[in-house]
Design a protein around this motif. Structure first.
Motif, PDB file in Angstrom:
ATOM      1  N   LEU A  36       0.838  -1.138  -0.040  1.00  0.00           N
ATOM      2  CA  LEU A  36      -0.092   0.022   0.088  1.00  0.00           C
ATOM      3  C   LEU A  36       1.042   1.347  -0.092  1.00  0.00           C
ATOM      4  O   LEU A  36       0.351   2.228  -0.510  1.00  0.00           O
ATOM      5  CB  LEU A  36      -0.932   0.016   1.347  1.00  0.00           C
ATOM      6  N   PRO A  37       2.067   1.060   0.822  1.00  0.00           N
ATOM      7  CA  PRO A  37       2.667   2.537   0.560  1.00  0.00           C
ATOM      8  C   PRO A  37       3.363   2.744  -0.761  1.00  0.00           C
ATOM      9  O   PRO A  37       3.449   3.954  -1.178  1.00  0.00           O
ATOM     10  CB  PRO A  37       4.074   2.210   1.615  1.00  0.00           C
ATOM     11  N   PHE A  38       3.631   1.691  -1.596  1.00  0.00           N
ATOM     12  CA  PHE A  38       4.224   1.938  -2.686  1.00  0.00           C
ATOM     13  C   PHE A  38       3.215   2.941  -3.695  1.00  0.00           C
ATOM     14  O   PHE A  38       3.512   3.520  -4.414  1.00  0.00           O
ATOM     15  CB  PHE A  38       4.348   0.457  -3.277  1.00  0.00           C
ATOM     16  N   PHE A  39       1.797   2.731  -3.634  1.00  0.00           N
ATOM     17  CA  PHE A  39       0.833   3.304  -3.930  1.00  0.00           C
ATOM     18  C   PHE A  39       0.584   4.837  -3.371  1.00  0.00           C
ATOM     19  O   PHE A  39      -0.501   5.519  -3.937  1.00  0.00           O
ATOM     20  CB  PHE A  39      -0.654   2.588  -4.120  1.00  0.00           C
ATOM     21  N   GLY A  40       1.149   5.200  -2.281  1.00  0.00           N
ATOM     22  CA  GLY A  40       1.004   6.220  -1.537  1.00  0.00           C
ATOM     23  C   GLY A  40      -0.193   6.062  -0.657  1.00  0.00           C
ATOM     24  O   GLY A  40      -0.466   7.036   0.052  1.00  0.00           O
ATOM     25  N   LEU A  41      -0.526   4.855  -0.194  1.00  0.00           N
ATOM     26  CA  LEU A  41      -1.486   4.522   0.698  1.00  0.00           C
ATOM     27  C   LEU A  41      -0.902   4.177   2.034  1.00  0.00           C
ATOM     28  O   LEU A  41       0.091   3.301   1.875  1.00  0.00           O
ATOM     29  CB  LEU A  41      -2.593   3.583   0.121  1.00  0.00           C
TER      30      LEU A  41
END
Length: 146
Positions: A36-41
């Motif tokens: 999720l952090p890869f997508f900015g989430l």
């Protein structure tokens, strides 16, 4: 290429796109801490997963409906209408959050892909009435597609 065959595969690909992304997010979001952090989430607490999985289920159901349209492009045109609105809405959502800096470019690219599908769905509406019955029949004939 016969336009009816093109539309058949357009909706089948749109269906697989929705189902595939729903499955990928549904499986990898809880398993990989960096997904999720890869997508900015940011990683979510357990209550947020309820809403995320609800959205993913609806996205997968929409994909199944696109797949059904691909099986017979003469039917289920309301699915195309609702899909057009939904895909454009997802693009607007990703655009706004990308501009605000909340999401990263990979998720924004996924929003752009939804915008492309929106344009292709509009093109289907514009050209569908111009298709010949023989072209539509040929798109679903086994011998013609070989």
């Amino acid at each position: 290429m016969n336009k009816a065959i093109y539309y058949k595969y357009l909706f089948i690909i749109a269906g697989f796109w929705n189902i595939g992304t729903a499955l990928i997010f549904g499986i990898f979001a809880p398993l990989l801490s960096s997904f999720l952090p890869f997508f900015g989430l940011s990683t979510f607490n357990n209550e947020i997963y309820f809403w995320m999985y609800g959205f993913l289920i609806l996205a997968a159901i929409s994909g199944f409906k696109y797949f059904l349209v691909g099986l017979d492009i003469t039917k289920n045109h309301l699915v195309v209408s609702s899909g057009l609105i939904a895909k454009f809405g997802i693009f607007i959502l990703t655009l706004v959050f990308f501009i605000l800096g909340t999401i990263t470019w990979p998720l924004f690219v996924m929003g752009i892909i939804n915008l492309i599908f929106t344009g292709l769905f509009i093109e289907f509406y514009v050209n569908y009435k111009k298709l010949l019955a023989s072209d539509i029949g040929g798109a679903y004939s086994y011998r013609k597609n070989i």
